[in-house]
Design a protein around this motif. Structure first.
Motif, PDB file in Angstrom:
ATOM      1  N   ALA A  63       0.755  -1.207   0.215  1.00 39.07           N
ATOM      2  CA  ALA A  63       0.055  -0.063  -0.101  1.00 39.07           C
ATOM      3  C   ALA A  63       0.595   1.461   0.009  1.00 39.07           C
ATOM      4  O   ALA A  63       1.864   1.287   0.436  1.00 39.07           O
ATOM      5  N   GLN A  64       0.238   2.193  -0.370  1.00 39.98           N
ATOM      6  CA  GLN A  64       0.853   3.654  -0.406  1.00 39.98           C
ATOM      7  C   GLN A  64      -0.180   4.618   0.240  1.00 39.98           C
ATOM      8  O   GLN A  64      -1.272   4.579  -0.005  1.00 39.98           O
ATOM      9  N   ILE A  74      -5.304   6.083   0.719  1.00 40.27           N
ATOM     10  CA  ILE A  74      -4.448   4.969   0.979  1.00 40.27           C
ATOM     11  C   ILE A  74      -4.891   4.128  -0.248  1.00 40.27           C
ATOM     12  O   ILE A  74      -6.129   3.918  -0.332  1.00 40.27           O
ATOM     13  N   GLU A  75      -3.910   3.920  -1.028  1.00 36.90           N
ATOM     14  CA  GLU A  75      -3.898   2.929  -2.322  1.00 36.90           C
ATOM     15  C   GLU A  75      -3.473   1.722  -1.983  1.00 36.90           C
ATOM     16  O   GLU A  75      -2.258   1.677  -1.585  1.00 36.90           O
ATOM     17  N   PHE A  76      -4.360   0.556  -2.150  1.00 35.49           N
ATOM     18  CA  PHE A  76      -3.589  -0.650  -1.932  1.00 35.49           C
ATOM     19  C   PHE A  76      -3.136  -1.058  -3.307  1.00 35.49           C
ATOM     20  O   PHE A  76      -3.806  -1.216  -4.250  1.00 35.49           O
ATOM     21  N   ASP A 106      -9.326  -1.068  -2.068  1.00 36.33           N
ATOM     22  CA  ASP A 106      -8.571  -0.861  -3.219  1.00 36.33           C
ATOM     23  C   ASP A 106      -7.959   0.857  -3.225  1.00 36.33           C
ATOM     24  O   ASP A 106      -6.979   0.819  -2.997  1.00 36.33           O
ATOM     25  N   ILE A 124      -2.010   0.415   8.910  1.00 34.23           N
ATOM     26  CA  ILE A 124      -2.602  -0.600   8.109  1.00 34.23           C
ATOM     27  C   ILE A 124      -2.387  -2.044   8.458  1.00 34.23           C
ATOM     28  O   ILE A 124      -1.375  -2.490   8.356  1.00 34.23           O
TER      29      ILE A 124
END
Length: 135
Positions: A63-64, A74-76, A106, A124
């Motif tokens: 993730a970022q 939050i982008e997985f 997502d 996370i």
């Protein structure tokens, strides 16, 4: 000859404009909405293992996270993450500001005004790894 050269020049400029806009749209620089997104560096922490099992870390980033004035994004990056819990904590007071579980995450957008919370930490939590970062 001059008309042909002028037409080629105009077509070249038009084509370069189209290609440049297409490539810039593909870079996903997180500034599409004209806001400045700052990356939140995420560090890995493996879940506790009992017994003699050794936790192995991989070089894969799952993730970022990005922050602007009022939103944590939050982008997985991995479809292998089936569920995740996101916890945002005010590090000054220890108060949990946000806690939510997601199935097949997502891109998650969390509305918050960081000016009201000060220094925070995002965590996370997945079945395989825990990512955390300060902002």
């Amino acid at each position: 000859m001059k008309k042909s050269l002028l037409l080629t020049f105009i077509m070249g400029i038009a084509l370069s404009y189209v290609v440049t806009n297409y490539v810039c749209g593909m870079t996903n620089d997180k500034s599409i909405d004209k806001l400045i997104w700052n990356a939140v560096p995420l560090k890995k922490r493996n879940p506790d293992y009992s017994g003699d099992a050794t936790a192995r870390s991989s070089g894969i980033t799952f993730a970022q996270a990005y922050i602007n004035e009022k939103t944590l994004l939050i982008e997985f990056l991995s479809p292998l993450i089936e569920d995740a819990t996101i916890i945002v904590t005010n590090t000054s007071t220890g108060e949990v500001i946000y806690s939510e579980s997601y199935v097949l995450p997502d891109i998650i957008s969390i509305n918050m005004d960081i000016r009201n919370f000060g220094h925070c930490q995002v965590e996370i939590v997945t079945a395989y790894i825990i990512l955390w970062g300060d902002f």
